[in-house]
Design a protein around this motif. Structure first.
Motif, PDB file in Angstrom:
ATOM      1  N   GLY A 224       0.663  -1.239  -0.108  1.00  8.54           N
ATOM      2  CA  GLY A 224      -0.089   0.162  -0.091  1.00  8.54           C
ATOM      3  C   GLY A 224       0.705   1.271  -0.065  1.00  8.54           C
ATOM      4  N   LYS A 225       0.315   2.416   0.661  1.00 13.53           N
ATOM      5  CA  LYS A 225       1.206   3.360   0.941  1.00 13.53           C
ATOM      6  C   LYS A 225       1.722   3.639   2.238  1.00 13.53           C
ATOM      7  CE  LYS A 225      -0.941   7.597   1.231  1.00 13.53           C
ATOM      8  NZ  LYS A 225      -1.820   8.700   0.778  1.00 13.53           N
ATOM      9  N   MET A 226       3.252   3.594   2.245  1.00 16.57           N
ATOM     10  CA  MET A 226       4.134   3.867   3.294  1.00 16.57           C
ATOM     11  C   MET A 226       5.129   5.105   3.359  1.00 16.57           C
ATOM     12  SD  MET A 226       4.860  -0.281   4.191  1.00 16.57           S
ATOM     13  CE  MET A 226       5.504   0.164   5.910  1.00 16.57           C
ATOM     14  N   ALA A 227       5.081   5.643   4.352  1.00 18.43           N
ATOM     15  CA  ALA A 227       5.920   6.677   4.268  1.00 18.43           C
ATOM     16  C   ALA A 227       6.704   6.930   5.468  1.00 18.43           C
ATOM     17  CB  ALA A 227       5.366   8.161   3.839  1.00 18.43           C
ATOM     18  N   THR A 228       7.960   7.514   5.608  1.00 20.37           N
ATOM     19  CA  THR A 228       8.359   7.979   6.965  1.00 20.37           C
ATOM     20  C   THR A 228       7.932   9.351   7.174  1.00 20.37           C
ATOM     21  OG1 THR A 228      10.608   6.799   6.580  1.00 20.37           O
ATOM     22  CG2 THR A 228      10.714   8.428   8.057  1.00 20.37           C
ATOM     23  N   ARG A 229       7.342   9.466   8.482  1.00 19.04           N
ATOM     24  CA  ARG A 229       6.633  10.788   8.733  1.00 19.04           C
ATOM     25  C   ARG A 229       7.693  11.491   9.476  1.00 19.04           C
ATOM     26  NH1 ARG A 229       2.478  12.244   5.657  1.00 19.04           N
ATOM     27  NH2 ARG A 229       1.244  10.385   5.347  1.00 19.04           N
ATOM     28  N   ARG A 230       8.459  11.089  10.407  1.00 13.73           N
ATOM     29  CA  ARG A 230       9.229  11.836  11.476  1.00 13.73           C
ATOM     30  C   ARG A 230      10.637  11.004  11.631  1.00 13.73           C
ATOM     31  NH1 ARG A 230       6.666  15.919  14.448  1.00 13.73           N
ATOM     32  NH2 ARG A 230       8.633  16.590  14.894  1.00 13.73           N
ATOM     33  N   LEU A 231      11.869  11.868  11.614  1.00 15.62           N
ATOM     34  CA  LEU A 231      12.947  11.084  12.089  1.00 15.62           C
ATOM     35  C   LEU A 231      13.629  12.160  13.144  1.00 15.62           C
ATOM     36  CD1 LEU A 231      15.217   8.929  12.014  1.00 15.62           C
ATOM     37  CD2 LEU A 231      16.224  10.276  10.012  1.00 15.62           C
ATOM     38  N   ILE A 232      13.714  11.692  14.135  1.00 13.55           N
ATOM     39  CA  ILE A 232      14.128  12.551  15.296  1.00 13.55           C
ATOM     40  C   ILE A 232      15.227  11.840  16.000  1.00 13.55           C
ATOM     41  CG2 ILE A 232      13.584  13.264  17.874  1.00 13.55           C
ATOM     42  CD1 ILE A 232      10.623  13.100  16.926  1.00 13.55           C
ATOM     43  N   VAL A 233      16.521  12.552  16.160  1.00 12.03           N
ATOM     44  CA  VAL A 233      17.741  12.355  16.395  1.00 12.03           C
ATOM     45  C   VAL A 233      18.112  12.929  17.714  1.00 12.03           C
ATOM     46  CG1 VAL A 233      20.320  11.993  15.787  1.00 12.03           C
ATOM     47  CG2 VAL A 233      18.334  11.824  13.978  1.00 12.03           C
ATOM     48  N   PHE A 234      18.735  12.095  18.379  1.00  9.35           N
ATOM     49  CA  PHE A 234      19.507  12.573  19.852  1.00  9.35           C
ATOM     50  C   PHE A 234      20.811  12.286  19.549  1.00  9.35           C
ATOM     51  CE2 PHE A 234      15.246  10.736  20.990  1.00  9.35           C
ATOM     52  CZ  PHE A 234      14.731  11.802  21.626  1.00  9.35           C
TER      53      PHE A 234
END
Length: 288
Positions: A224-234
């Motif tokens: 289906g439709k898949m997507a990365t929405r957020r990438l938060i890095v420490f």
């Protein structure tokens, strides 16, 4: 960019699926993976690493240092033999191989991105040692319980002439999740990068690119439709780090906006980052 990383990192990635199966379970008829006690969806670390490997393979096209060790159709012993050839060792000469196993392992780390990142067990018949990679990813878990749907589909053609005498089409099934937002957490050890695999700053940037773009090169009718929405890095200011990982993860919360209706899009959630929980020496970077 070719220097080995000197800082510890953790990260949180949010990705979603719409009308697709993000990670089928072969032990359950390929239905979307689920926690049977809570109903939350699961995507394995192996699945996510596969997509990162595929992205790197597409971008680098086999460039020196960016080969992929675990790829579709690969015979791992043949991958190991490349290290033996480079070090002038006969694969049948086990005594010499044991004496030079560090050289063999180094060759594999230097030439294969996924070994440099994730590590590998290479102690098969053609032994190249074993390494623990600096990049580790937990199972992803959906924010809310998911609904597994089995959708009946038809194909307006039959398989053979014998079937044509009995019916005019074929029936099949697809397994989907109407919508779900998943959260995964990961760790990057500068200590293991320096002491074991040589994971570099350039590798790190490629990893971030892969996490952001991995679904754009993995589309299929099943997913289906898949997507990365957020990438938060420490980002820590030191190799050993400045705070426990679980405390940092607690600063990122995902809240459903309206619990009275089923979620059907990313806009049905709020992502809240409490920067007041970040200790001195930790920098939060929103990559996406």
């Amino acid at each position: 960019m070719n220097e080995v990383i000197k800082k510890r990192y953790e990260f949180v990635i949010l990705f979603d699926v719409e009308n697709g199966n993000p990670n089928g379970d072969p032990d359950a008829g390929n239905m979307p993976r689920i926690d049977p006690e809570t109903g939350h969806g699961i995507v394995t670390d192996v699945c996510l690493k596969r997509k990162i490997r595929n992205y790197v393979d597409v971008v680098k096209q086999g460039a020196d240092g960016y080969n992929i060790y675990v790829r579709e159709g690969a015979i791992l012993n043949r991958q190991h033999e490349k290290a033996y050839i480079a070090n002038n060792i006969d694969p049948k000469d086990e005594k010499t191989a044991r004496a030079k196993v560090k050289d063999l392992t180094k060759f594999m780390c230097d030439n294969f991105f996924d070994i440099r990142a994730f590590g590998a067990v290479m102690t098969t018949e053609v032994n190249c040692g074993q390494v623990r990679g600096p990049v580790q990813i937990n199972f992803a878990r959906s924010i809310d319980p998911i609904v597994q749907q089995e959708v009946t589909i038809t194909r307006m053609a039959v398989t053979n002439e014998k079937d044509a005498d009995k019916k005019g089409n074929e029936m099949g099934r697809k397994h989907i999740v109407p919508y779900a937002l998943y959260r995964a957490e990961g760790y990057i050890s500068a200590h293991l990068a320096e002491k074991v695999t040589g994971f570099t700053e350039e590798d790190l940037e490629l990893l971030w690119e892969g996490l952001i773009n991995m679904f754009d090169h993995d589309h299929s009718a099943a997913r289906g439709k898949m997507a990365t929405r957020r990438l938060i890095v420490f980002e820590h200011s030191s190799m050993l780090g400045n705070a426990p990982a679980h405390k940092l993860f607690e600063s990122v919360k995902v809240k459903r906006i309206d619990s009275s209706k089923p979620v059907r899009s990313y806009s049905d959630y709020n992502v809240i980052i409490d920067r007041s929980l970040l200790p001195e020496g930790v920098n939060l970077i929103e990559k996406l």
